[in-house]
Design an enzyme around this catalytic site. Structure first.
Site, short mmCIF file in Angstrom:
data_model
loop_
_atom_site.label_atom_id
_atom_site.label_comp_id
_atom_site.label_asym_id
_atom_site.label_seq_id
_atom_site.Cartn_x
_atom_site.Cartn_y
_atom_site.Cartn_z
N ARG A 88 0.85 -1.19 0.00
CA ARG A 88 0.00 0.00 0.00
C ARG A 88 0.89 1.24 0.00
O ARG A 88 2.09 1.17 0.20
CB ARG A 88 -0.91 0.02 1.24
CG ARG A 88 -0.14 0.03 2.55
CD ARG A 88 -0.96 0.52 3.73
NE ARG A 88 -0.24 0.30 4.99
CZ ARG A 88 0.74 1.06 5.45
NH1 ARG A 88 1.17 2.10 4.76
NH2 ARG A 88 1.33 0.78 6.60
N ASP A 91 3.52 5.15 5.05
CA ASP A 91 4.69 4.68 5.79
C ASP A 91 4.26 3.60 6.78
O ASP A 91 3.51 2.71 6.43
CB ASP A 91 5.37 5.88 6.49
CG ASP A 91 6.85 5.65 6.76
OD1 ASP A 91 7.15 4.91 7.71
OD2 ASP A 91 7.69 6.20 6.02
N ALA A 160 -5.72 6.40 10.45
CA ALA A 160 -4.68 6.32 9.43
C ALA A 160 -5.26 5.72 8.16
O ALA A 160 -6.23 4.95 8.20
CB ALA A 160 -3.52 5.45 9.92
N MET A 161 -4.68 6.09 7.01
CA MET A 161 -5.13 5.56 5.72
C MET A 161 -3.96 5.22 4.83
O MET A 161 -2.94 5.89 4.86
CB MET A 161 -6.02 6.58 5.00
CG MET A 161 -7.33 6.77 5.67
SD MET A 161 -8.44 7.81 4.70
CE MET A 161 -9.81 7.88 5.84
N GLY A 162 -4.14 4.18 4.05
CA GLY A 162 -3.16 3.82 3.04
C GLY A 162 -3.82 2.88 2.06
O GLY A 162 -4.47 1.90 2.46
N CYS A 191 3.25 6.72 10.72
CA CYS A 191 3.17 7.29 9.36
C CYS A 191 4.43 8.09 9.02
O CYS A 191 4.43 8.91 8.09
CB CYS A 191 1.92 8.16 9.20
SG CYS A 191 0.40 7.27 9.58
#
Length: 232
Positions: A88, A91, A160-162, A191
């Site tokens: 993805r 980080d 958080a997103m990825g 991140c």
């Protein structure tokens, strides 16, 4: 265009097993799209939305810096945690019990072909859900995810997103801290962003535990409206 989204709650499930399952669904959609293009088959592509809770795990995105993991292999074992480098964006992040993880595996050709808009809609889904709990949250310029008190010394991340996308098919997604053990974030630079704290919904509300089923229901409600989707 198929706007039906199949919702599945996997409960507590190992990260690697869930990743493999995501890949399976992701590849099936890609194969249908390739067949449509090559053979003009006109087949509908599926859309999925997976909810899951993972045992303690740290994951590093493809552009991430391994130095943002502050534990060695022995320390990971002592913490009862695992580590994966995955495909993805973003980080390093942490997943664990008390965190609602959502993996929308969508063919964006069924909705809109704009990854930036897709990420903003996922953020908006979180922002609207938190608003129902009286929590004011927002985006932080240049930092994907959902934050509280942006622009102050008290800025903290709650979600958080990825994501990964190929041929407009998405996988991976978001991780919303609801009843999370925030101590596990001390073992990473979340991140890759130094000097920013993380928080959890139960901490912000000053309660021991938030009903996670209720949060999931609210998330799906806002997702359905934003994406004009039919949840099945």
């Amino acid at each position: 265009m198929n706007k039906q989204v199949q919702v599945e709650d996997l409960g507590l499930k190992d990260f690697k097993e869930t990743w493999d399952y995501q890949e399976q669904l992701f590849k099936a959609i890609l194969e249908t799209k390739i067949k449509n293009r090559r053979e003009s088959a006109g087949l509908e592509t599926d859309n999925h939305f997976l909810f899951v809770e993972h045992p303690h795990v740290y994951t590093l995105g493809k552009s991430g810096d391994l130095s943002n993991l502050l534990l060695d292999e022995n320390q990971l074992r002592e913490k009862g945690a695992t580590f994966y480098k995955i495909n993805r964006g973003g980080d390093i992040t942490y997943h664990g019990p008390g965190q609602i993880v959502g993996y929308p595996i969508l063919d964006l050709d069924n909705f809109f072909t704009d990854i930036h808009k897709y990420l903003r809609f996922l953020e908006e889904m979180i922002i609207l859900t938190l608003k129902e709990y009286g929590i004011s949250s927002e985006r932080s310029p240049g930092e994907t995810g959902v934050w509280l008190d942006v622009g102050t010394p008290f800025a903290r991340k709650i979600c958080a997103m990825g994501v990964r996308a190929s041929r407009w098919v998405t996988m991976h997604g978001f991780a919303l801290n609801v009843n999370a053990d925030l101590g596990y974030f001390d073992n990473i630079i979340p991140c890759g962003i130094r000097g920013k704290a993380v928080t959890s919904l139960n901490v912000e509300l000053g309660v021991e535990r938030v009903d996670e089923a209720e949060v999931k229901s609210k998330l799906l409600k806002h997702f359905r409206v934003l994406f004009e989707a039919e949840m099945v």
